[in-house]
Each structure stands twice: as C-alpha cells, then as structure tokens.
Design a protein around this motif. Structure first.
Motif, PDB file in Angstrom:
ATOM      1  N   PHE A   1       0.862  -1.177   0.000  1.00 56.54           N
ATOM      2  CA  PHE A   1       0.000   0.000   0.000  1.00 56.54           C
ATOM      3  C   PHE A   1       0.897   1.224   0.000  1.00 56.54           C
ATOM      4  CE2 PHE A   1      -1.605   3.584   2.429  1.00 56.54           C
ATOM      5  CZ  PHE A   1      -2.762   3.873   1.737  1.00 56.54           C
ATOM      6  N   GLY A   2       0.606   2.150  -0.882  1.00 57.40           N
ATOM      7  CA  GLY A   2       1.313   3.419  -0.888  1.00 57.40           C
ATOM      8  C   GLY A   2       0.339   4.552  -0.692  1.00 57.40           C
ATOM      9  N   GLY A   3       0.524   5.300   0.370  1.00 58.70           N
ATOM     10  CA  GLY A   3      -0.249   6.517   0.595  1.00 58.70           C
ATOM     11  C   GLY A   3       0.483   7.655  -0.100  1.00 58.70           C
ATOM     12  N   ILE A   4      -0.104   8.192  -1.134  1.00 60.03           N
ATOM     13  CA  ILE A   4       0.543   9.142  -2.033  1.00 60.03           C
ATOM     14  C   ILE A   4      -0.073  10.533  -1.868  1.00 60.03           C
ATOM     15  CG2 ILE A   4       1.108   9.589  -4.463  1.00 60.03           C
ATOM     16  CD1 ILE A   4       2.150   6.866  -3.325  1.00 60.03           C
ATOM     17  N   VAL A   5       0.752  11.558  -1.914  1.00 61.53           N
ATOM     18  CA  VAL A   5       0.254  12.938  -1.831  1.00 61.53           C
ATOM     19  C   VAL A   5      -0.481  13.255  -3.135  1.00 61.53           C
ATOM     20  CG1 VAL A   5       0.885  15.374  -1.609  1.00 61.53           C
ATOM     21  CG2 VAL A   5       2.150  13.628  -0.303  1.00 61.53           C
ATOM     22  N   ARG A   6      -1.744  13.611  -3.010  1.00 62.34           N
ATOM     23  CA  ARG A   6      -2.562  13.937  -4.186  1.00 62.34           C
ATOM     24  C   ARG A   6      -2.687  15.444  -4.351  1.00 62.34           C
ATOM     25  NH1 ARG A   6      -6.189  11.763  -0.298  1.00 62.34           N
ATOM     26  NH2 ARG A   6      -7.522  13.377   0.543  1.00 62.34           N
ATOM     27  N   ASN A   7      -3.204  15.874  -5.475  1.00 65.37           N
ATOM     28  CA  ASN A   7      -3.270  17.299  -5.792  1.00 65.37           C
ATOM     29  C   ASN A   7      -4.577  17.974  -5.377  1.00 65.37           C
ATOM     30  OD1 ASN A   7      -5.112  16.389  -7.663  1.00 65.37           O
ATOM     31  ND2 ASN A   7      -4.046  17.224  -9.445  1.00 65.37           N
TER      32      ASN A   7
ATOM     33  N   LEU B   1       2.804  -0.513  16.591  1.00 68.66           N
ATOM     34  CA  LEU B   1       1.634  -0.880  15.780  1.00 68.66           C
ATOM     35  C   LEU B   1       1.934  -2.110  14.928  1.00 68.66           C
ATOM     36  CD1 LEU B   1       0.354   2.627  14.630  1.00 68.66           C
ATOM     37  CD2 LEU B   1      -0.690   1.108  16.314  1.00 68.66           C
ATOM     38  N   VAL B   2       3.089  -2.118  14.295  1.00 69.97           N
ATOM     39  CA  VAL B   2       3.469  -3.276  13.479  1.00 69.97           C
ATOM     40  C   VAL B   2       3.591  -4.522  14.354  1.00 69.97           C
ATOM     41  CG1 VAL B   2       5.324  -4.267  12.077  1.00 69.97           C
ATOM     42  CG2 VAL B   2       4.508  -1.950  11.610  1.00 69.97           C
ATOM     43  N   ALA B   3       4.153  -4.375  15.545  1.00 72.47           N
ATOM     44  CA  ALA B   3       4.320  -5.516  16.452  1.00 72.47           C
ATOM     45  C   ALA B   3       2.979  -6.125  16.856  1.00 72.47           C
ATOM     46  CB  ALA B   3       5.107  -5.093  17.687  1.00 72.47           C
ATOM     47  N   GLU B   4       1.917  -5.332  16.852  1.00 68.93           N
ATOM     48  CA  GLU B   4       0.586  -5.853  17.185  1.00 68.93           C
ATOM     49  C   GLU B   4       0.131  -6.927  16.196  1.00 68.93           C
ATOM     50  OE1 GLU B   4      -2.510  -3.002  17.986  1.00 68.93           O
ATOM     51  OE2 GLU B   4      -1.106  -1.671  19.034  1.00 68.93           O
TER      52      GLU B   4
ATOM     53  N   ASP C   1      -5.800  -3.539   7.760  1.00 65.69           N
ATOM     54  CA  ASP C   1      -5.961  -3.289   9.192  1.00 65.69           C
ATOM     55  C   ASP C   1      -4.831  -2.409   9.735  1.00 65.69           C
ATOM     56  OD1 ASP C   1      -8.231  -4.860   9.087  1.00 65.69           O
ATOM     57  OD2 ASP C   1      -7.312  -6.592  10.091  1.00 65.69           O
ATOM     58  N   LEU C   2      -3.607  -2.657   9.274  1.00 72.33           N
ATOM     59  CA  LEU C   2      -2.477  -1.863   9.730  1.00 72.33           C
ATOM     60  C   LEU C   2      -2.599  -0.407   9.275  1.00 72.33           C
ATOM     61  CD1 LEU C   2       0.222  -1.466  11.113  1.00 72.33           C
ATOM     62  CD2 LEU C   2       1.334  -2.403   9.063  1.00 72.33           C
ATOM     63  N   VAL C   3      -2.971  -0.192   8.032  1.00 74.92           N
ATOM     64  CA  VAL C   3      -3.127   1.181   7.531  1.00 74.92           C
ATOM     65  C   VAL C   3      -4.200   1.915   8.344  1.00 74.92           C
ATOM     66  CG1 VAL C   3      -3.893   2.591   5.563  1.00 74.92           C
ATOM     67  CG2 VAL C   3      -2.253   0.716   5.216  1.00 74.92           C
ATOM     68  N   GLU C   4      -5.290   1.253   8.646  1.00 79.00           N
ATOM     69  CA  GLU C   4      -6.347   1.899   9.440  1.00 79.00           C
ATOM     70  C   GLU C   4      -5.845   2.265  10.834  1.00 79.00           C
ATOM     71  OE1 GLU C   4      -9.204   3.081   8.284  1.00 79.00           O
ATOM     72  OE2 GLU C   4      -8.510   2.338   6.342  1.00 79.00           O
ATOM     73  N   LEU C   5      -5.072   1.377  11.469  1.00 77.21           N
ATOM     74  CA  LEU C   5      -4.514   1.683  12.787  1.00 77.21           C
ATOM     75  C   LEU C   5      -3.531   2.842  12.723  1.00 77.21           C
ATOM     76  CD1 LEU C   5      -3.760  -1.579  14.813  1.00 77.21           C
ATOM     77  CD2 LEU C   5      -5.375   0.243  15.320  1.00 77.21           C
ATOM     78  N   VAL C   6      -2.716   2.877  11.682  1.00 77.77           N
ATOM     79  CA  VAL C   6      -1.768   3.974  11.511  1.00 77.77           C
ATOM     80  C   VAL C   6      -2.532   5.291  11.418  1.00 77.77           C
ATOM     81  CG1 VAL C   6      -0.134   5.017   9.889  1.00 77.77           C
ATOM     82  CG2 VAL C   6       0.108   2.616  10.527  1.00 77.77           C
ATOM     83  N   LYS C   7      -3.571   5.339  10.612  1.00 81.05           N
ATOM     84  CA  LYS C   7      -4.363   6.566  10.456  1.00 81.05           C
ATOM     85  C   LYS C   7      -4.995   6.984  11.783  1.00 81.05           C
ATOM     86  CE  LYS C   7      -5.455   8.281   6.910  1.00 81.05           C
ATOM     87  NZ  LYS C   7      -4.966   9.496   6.298  1.00 81.05           N
ATOM     88  N   GLU C   8      -5.370   6.000  12.585  1.00 81.75           N
ATOM     89  CA  GLU C   8      -6.060   6.258  13.843  1.00 81.75           C
ATOM     90  C   GLU C   8      -5.107   6.656  14.976  1.00 81.75           C
ATOM     91  OE1 GLU C   8      -8.126   3.329  17.055  1.00 81.75           O
ATOM     92  OE2 GLU C   8      -8.773   3.084  14.977  1.00 81.75           O
TER      93      GLU C   8
END
Length: 138
Positions: A32-38, A63-66, A110-117
C-alpha cells in the motif's frame, strides 16, 4: 515474523521495503502506498508537510508488532515520511507477505487503518491559493 517499521525524513524506499518482506513461504505480497494527491475535498493542494511527535517512530514499531501473531503473516514493513512532500510523494508505505492473499490484504488494510487512527503524525496541506490548513490534528 520479520518486522521493519519507522518514521523517516528521507524518501521512502518502496523497493527496499518490498524486498524486505520477501519470504519463500509467502503466496502473496500486498503493498500500500499513501501518495500525496493534488486535491482534498475539492480544494487544490500543492504539497504537504508531515510533522511527527517525537514518539511517532516507537508508536509505528509498536503498531506493526501488534500484527506479529497474525495467522499466515510472515513479514511486515511500514514506513511513514515526515517533512515536506510534493504531489506524488510517498507518505506511507506498507508491505505485507503472507501465505494467502486474504491474509496479506487483511493485515495491510488493518495496519493502515490503525496507523491513520493512532500514529501521532499531523499534516499541513499547502493549497494552490497560497494558504495552508492543518488536518489530522487532535
């Protein structure tokens, strides 16, 4: 399980993180890549500055260790960029290697959602009209 996580002021090395999760037991590698959009909510964006709390690196590692005991997952790499990024810059990258695709997709999502949270990183968006706005701030 192999784990690599951290916050960096350098450009995210997508190829190195993807290579890190390589595992002969894995039938799937999901990235997954979270990219800066315009744009954001109909407003033109020219770039973003990410500012992290001093604990952000440790929080991302935790978070990753979870996910260390997640069934079928063999390796996870996650990195979040801080500093100023232009359009197209990689802000967050996650790679997961797992035995099966559903395990890899589920873990990455699930990891991306936790990171955002929970990751204490905030973004200052630079707008095309010369102003800026903060988002993701507590």
């Amino acid at each position: 399980m192999k784990q690599l996580a951290g916050v960096t002021a350098d450009d995210v090395d997508v190829a190195a993180l993807t290579a890190f999760v390589s595992d002969d037991r894995a039938g799937a590698v999901v990235t997954f890549g979270g990219i800066v959009r315009n744009h954001d909510h109909g407003v033109a964006v020219t770039g973003i500055e990410y500012v992290g709390h001093p604990t952000a690196d440790a929080v991302l590692r935790d978070l990753v260790a979870e996910f260390a005991d997640r069934e079928g997952v063999h390796a996870i790499a996650a990195q979040h960029r801080v500093g100023t990024l232009g359009i197209g810059g990689v802000a967050l990258f996650v790679a997961v290697a797992a035995s099966h695709r559903a395990q890899a997709f589920g873990c990455a999502s699930d990891l991306v959602e936790l990171v955002k949270e929970r990751l204490p990183i905030w973004k200052k968006q630079f707008l095309a009209d010369g102003t800026h706005e903060w988002s993701m701030c507590p």
